[in-house]
Design an enzyme around this catalytic site. Structure first.
Site, PDB file in Angstrom:
ATOM      1  N   THR A 128       0.862  -1.151   0.000  1.00 47.59           N
ATOM      2  CA  THR A 128       0.000   0.000   0.000  1.00 47.59           C
ATOM      3  C   THR A 128       0.902   1.206   0.000  1.00 47.59           C
ATOM      4  O   THR A 128       2.080   1.090   0.325  1.00 47.59           O
ATOM      5  CB  THR A 128      -0.863  -0.078   1.276  1.00 47.59           C
ATOM      6  OG1 THR A 128      -1.586  -1.292   1.211  1.00 47.59           O
ATOM      7  CG2 THR A 128      -1.785   1.089   1.453  1.00 47.59           C
TER       8      THR A 128
ATOM      9  N   THR B 133      -3.891   1.407  -2.512  1.00 49.31           N
ATOM     10  CA  THR B 133      -3.311   0.076  -2.363  1.00 49.31           C
ATOM     11  C   THR B 133      -3.659  -0.862  -3.505  1.00 49.31           C
ATOM     12  O   THR B 133      -4.699  -0.713  -4.150  1.00 49.31           O
ATOM     13  CB  THR B 133      -3.794  -0.563  -1.032  1.00 49.31           C
ATOM     14  OG1 THR B 133      -3.138  -1.807  -0.839  1.00 49.31           O
ATOM     15  CG2 THR B 133      -5.298  -0.783  -1.016  1.00 49.31           C
TER      16      THR B 133
ATOM     17  N   ASN C 148      -3.144  -3.939  -2.298  1.00 43.53           N
ATOM     18  CA  ASN C 148      -3.105  -4.901  -1.199  1.00 43.53           C
ATOM     19  C   ASN C 148      -1.699  -5.474  -1.071  1.00 43.53           C
ATOM     20  O   ASN C 148      -0.825  -4.853  -0.522  1.00 43.53           O
ATOM     21  CB  ASN C 148      -4.168  -6.000  -1.333  1.00 43.53           C
ATOM     22  CG  ASN C 148      -4.397  -6.696   0.001  1.00 43.53           C
ATOM     23  OD1 ASN C 148      -4.058  -6.136   1.039  1.00 43.53           O
ATOM     24  ND2 ASN C 148      -4.944  -7.887   0.007  1.00 43.53           N
TER      25      ASN C 148
ATOM     26  N   ASP D 118      -9.034  -8.980   1.537  1.00 48.14           N
ATOM     27  CA  ASP D 118      -9.393  -8.163   2.698  1.00 48.14           C
ATOM     28  C   ASP D 118     -10.794  -8.490   3.220  1.00 48.14           C
ATOM     29  O   ASP D 118     -11.182  -8.037   4.297  1.00 48.14           O
ATOM     30  CB  ASP D 118      -9.293  -6.664   2.377  1.00 48.14           C
ATOM     31  CG  ASP D 118      -7.890  -6.127   2.647  1.00 48.14           C
ATOM     32  OD1 ASP D 118      -7.110  -6.804   3.344  1.00 48.14           O
ATOM     33  OD2 ASP D 118      -7.570  -5.026   2.154  1.00 48.14           O
TER      34      ASP D 118
ATOM     35  N   SER E  40     -11.151  -2.239   5.190  1.00 53.26           N
ATOM     36  CA  SER E  40      -9.769  -1.784   5.022  1.00 53.26           C
ATOM     37  C   SER E  40      -9.217  -1.256   6.337  1.00 53.26           C
ATOM     38  O   SER E  40      -9.966  -0.867   7.223  1.00 53.26           O
ATOM     39  CB  SER E  40      -9.742  -0.658   3.987  1.00 53.26           C
ATOM     40  OG  SER E  40      -8.457  -0.102   3.893  1.00 53.26           O
ATOM     41  N   SER E  41      -7.888  -1.235   6.428  1.00 59.98           N
ATOM     42  CA  SER E  41      -7.243  -0.585   7.572  1.00 59.98           C
ATOM     43  C   SER E  41      -6.726   0.803   7.221  1.00 59.98           C
ATOM     44  O   SER E  41      -6.244   1.529   8.098  1.00 59.98           O
ATOM     45  CB  SER E  41      -6.046  -1.417   8.031  1.00 59.98           C
ATOM     46  OG  SER E  41      -6.472  -2.679   8.465  1.00 59.98           O
TER      47      SER E  41
ATOM     48  N   GLY F 193       0.786  -0.682   5.545  1.00 64.84           N
ATOM     49  CA  GLY F 193       1.165  -1.637   6.597  1.00 64.84           C
ATOM     50  C   GLY F 193       0.044  -2.574   7.014  1.00 64.84           C
ATOM     51  O   GLY F 193       0.085  -3.116   8.129  1.00 64.84           O
ATOM     52  N   GLY F 194      -0.970  -2.765   6.154  1.00 60.91           N
ATOM     53  CA  GLY F 194      -2.049  -3.698   6.499  1.00 60.91           C
ATOM     54  C   GLY F 194      -2.700  -3.308   7.812  1.00 60.91           C
ATOM     55  O   GLY F 194      -2.956  -2.121   8.064  1.00 60.91           O
TER      56      GLY F 194
HETATM   57  O1  DON Z   1      -6.883  -1.981   2.792  1.00 60.36           O
HETATM   58  C1  DON Z   1      -6.141  -2.581   3.556  1.00 60.36           C
HETATM   59  O2  DON Z   1      -6.258  -2.544   4.767  1.00 60.36           O
HETATM   60  C2  DON Z   1      -4.992  -3.406   2.989  1.00 60.36           C
HETATM   61  N1  DON Z   1      -5.299  -3.806   1.654  1.00 60.36           N
HETATM   62  C3  DON Z   1      -3.738  -2.600   3.071  1.00 60.36           C
HETATM   63  C4  DON Z   1      -2.537  -3.347   2.593  1.00 60.36           C
HETATM   64  C5  DON Z   1      -1.254  -2.741   3.002  1.00 60.36           C
HETATM   65  O3  DON Z   1      -1.197  -1.759   3.698  1.00 60.36           O
HETATM   66  C6  DON Z   1      -0.030  -3.453   2.567  1.00 60.36           C
HETATM   67  N2  DON Z   1       1.137  -2.650   2.782  1.00 60.36           N
HETATM   68  N3  DON Z   1       2.074  -2.754   3.408  1.00 60.36           N
END
Ligand code: DON
Length: 571
Positions: free
Chosen positions: A383, A401, A403, A425, A454-455, A475-476
């Site tokens: 992301t 993102t 993802n 997700d 989403s985060s 960062g998920g």
């Molecule tokens: O939307 C979300 O929460 C995830 N798809 C974000 C993924 C992400 O931050 C990956 N990066 N490091």
């Protein structure tokens, strides 16, 4: 007025291998560029994951564009120079505060295709098959980024033609890849071969190395179609046809009707106060951040964080337990509110936060077995984040993102861009963790047209009604806790923006029941936490946080995370 403009050059990157004819804007040379971590200035600033994208954003500001113009140019540029996460085949969120004092939230999150179904990633025995929700054609949600950009454009001053051109030039003529990019492209060669029906430009026989030129002719043509035909240049016509053909070759399920019906949505930005002084503006659902950030801030608001201090045992213990409590609620209650009744007002109320804090024991580590989601009476990895600020006071915070790194790893044949793997997700089966270890249930189950939880938490903090902090990160699931920590680091612990970005972070998400801590965290505190009963997992890095701080007199400090090639630019 003479501007104060100090550059803090930390890392000089590149490179003299090729030189291009057309350049993406004045003063920008895609073959010689450098990454800068901190800029102090008074007119405007941009922070993003790639130096070329940040520089393009600032050029646009200098040429009379506002923060929205700069954000759009940066977003298009990232789709070219940062293919692992910058994108037109993914989705994201924009949170903004206009100079006139209006809050804006644009949801361009991907949605499940019309043919998606709740159990589409289960095998005949009902077992989850995460490989199919994480890679290849079937993992892709209907892309939202281009629709999002066209909504952003409503706040811009300059024409699309001008904002997209630097990206077209970079795609058409190429740019020099950096060392980390070469490494990352090399590590994905096998995956790219596996998940593509036509080999994209990212695949080649000899390994990529720093300074090699990456030319993306197909992507340039796709961007030109967007320039010429607007939204229809992506969601209809040739680009749509190429996406549909790709889906048919690779057994994906996105149709022309899915593309045609995709809409970015204007949402009401979340607006909550912190310590009666700060107004925190962030993204509502389908971003979990819009619920969890206010919830966590409400839970710590009455705690003496300033006395505890950054990184102390007391503050880490408190923040960990607050994160655990919030993420237990995430797993149970959060999903697309257009499809599932989410008790938002209860979760974000101070009364609920107080109730939840009764479970906090200041002397003992909690356990996720005991701490479940609150009971609410019937109410019902790659992301990228970037942000811009201009001299009129417009502030823009965008997280977007694919993802995973390079998303589904599938490039649309003939169109040159990666498709996301955002379907992962969703909760593909109740209790089965997604790639970030997050679990969910009904609230985040797959349904046609639904947006996956989403985060991503693009955020703006106001003080005295004016932008004070612009913050966000990839960062998920660690995104929301990193934004939470960064806000506390600056407001409660008195850290400078640079320290708030770069000092070690930690994360707890209820399940698994462990604290993830960056390796450079104070080892004495880690030992004491273990002694309290916490399970600790060390990790090399959490997120790539970007911060712009604006103090009175328009004194701007823009900081890019040390963890990546993130770059602050300003003037
Ligand atoms: O939307 C979300 O929460 C995830 N798809 C974000 C993924 C992400 O931050 C990956 N990066 N490091």
């Amino acid at each position: 007025m003479v501007s104060r403009f100090f550059l803090n050059i930390v890392l000089v990157v590149l490179i003299a291998q090729n030189s291009a004819t057309a350049q993406p804007g004045n003063n920008i040379d895609p073959f010689h560029y450098s990454s800068r971590k901190k800029v102090e200035c008074t007119h405007g600033a941009v922070v993003s994951a790639h130096p070329l994208a940040s520089d393009i954003g600032v050029e646009i500001l200098k040429e009379g564009g506002n923060a929205f113009d700069a954000a759009i140019a940066t977003q298009f540029a990232l789709a070219v120079v940062y293919p692992a996460a910058g994108n037109i085949g993914g989705g994201g969120f924009m949170v903004a505060r206009t100079a006139e004092g209006k809050n804006v939230a644009i949801d361009f999150r991907e949605k499940a295709p019309g043919k998606a179904s709740r159990d589409m990633y289960l095998d005949a025995n009902g077992n989850a098959q995460p490989d199919r929700s994480q890679n290849g054609h079937l993992s892709t949600g209907v892309p939202g980024s281009v629709a999002g950009i066209f909504k952003e454009l409503l706040f811009a001053k300059l024409p699309l033609k001008k904002l997209i051109q630097p990206a077209i030039d970079l795609a058409e003529n190429g740019f020099a890849v950096t060392e980390p990019q070469a490494r990352s492209l090399n590590s994905e060669q096998g995956e790219f071969r596996k998940y593509n029906t036509e080999l994209p430009v990212f695949v080649r026989e000899k390994p990529w190395k720093k300074g090699d030129t990456l030319v993306q002719k197909d992507l340039a043509q796709t961007l030109i179609r967007i320039r010429e035909n607007g939204l229809a240049g992506f969601y209809q016509g040739e680009t749509a046809k190429l996406i549909i053909d790709e889906m048919q070759r690779g057994n994906g399920i996105i149709t022309g009707a899915d593309l045609l019906s995709y809409q970015a949505i204007d949402r009401e930005a979340v607006n909550s106060t912190y310590r009666n002084v700060y107004m925190v503006i962030t993204m509502p659902l389908p971003s979990s951040g819009g619920v969890l950030l206010p919830l966590m801030l409400n839970m710590v608001e009455e705690q003496p964080l300033t006395n505890y201090g950054y990184g102390s045992l007391k503050s880490v213990h408190l923040m960990t337990e607050v994160e655990r409590l919030a993420y237990a609620d995430r797993a149970k209650y959060l999903g697309d509110k257009d499809y599932y009744e989410v008790p938002i007002s209860t979760l974000t109320s101070r009364r609920y936060a107080k109730e939840r804090m009764k479970l906090f024991d200041p002397d003992k580590a909690g356990t996720s077995e005991k701490i479940q989601s609150g009971s609410i009476p019937a109410e019902s990895k790659q992301t990228t984040h970037f942000e811009t600020y201009d001299q009129d006071g417009n502030a823009v915070s965008i997280t977007t993102t694919l993802n995973n790194s390079y998303g589904s790893k599938t490039v649309v044949g003939g169109a040159g861009f990666f498709l996301n793997d955002e379907m992962d997700d969703f909760s593909i089966k109740p209790g089965v963790p997604n790639m970030y270890g997050a679990v969910g249930g009904d609230a985040n189950a797959i349904a046609p047209g639904k947006r996956m939880l989403s985060s991503m938490t693009p955020t703006i903090v106001l003080k005295g009604g004016k932008p004070f902090l612009i913050v966000g990160t990839p960062g998920g699931t660690t995104i929301t806790t990193s934004v939470f920590q960064t806000v506390l680091d600056i407001i409660d612990f008195g850290l400078t923006p640079q320290d708030a970005v770069n000092k070690p972070k930690f994360h707890h998400q209820w399940l698994p029941d462990e604290i993830i801590m960056e390796r450079d965290f104070n080892p004495a505190i880690i030992e004491q936490l273990k002694h309290m009963g916490y399970k600790i997992r060390l990790t090399s890095e959490i997120g790539r946080t970007e911060v712009i701080e604006i103090l009175s007199g328009n004194r701007i400090t823009a900081v890019g995370d040390k963890r990546g090639e993130d770059t602050a630019a300003g003037y």
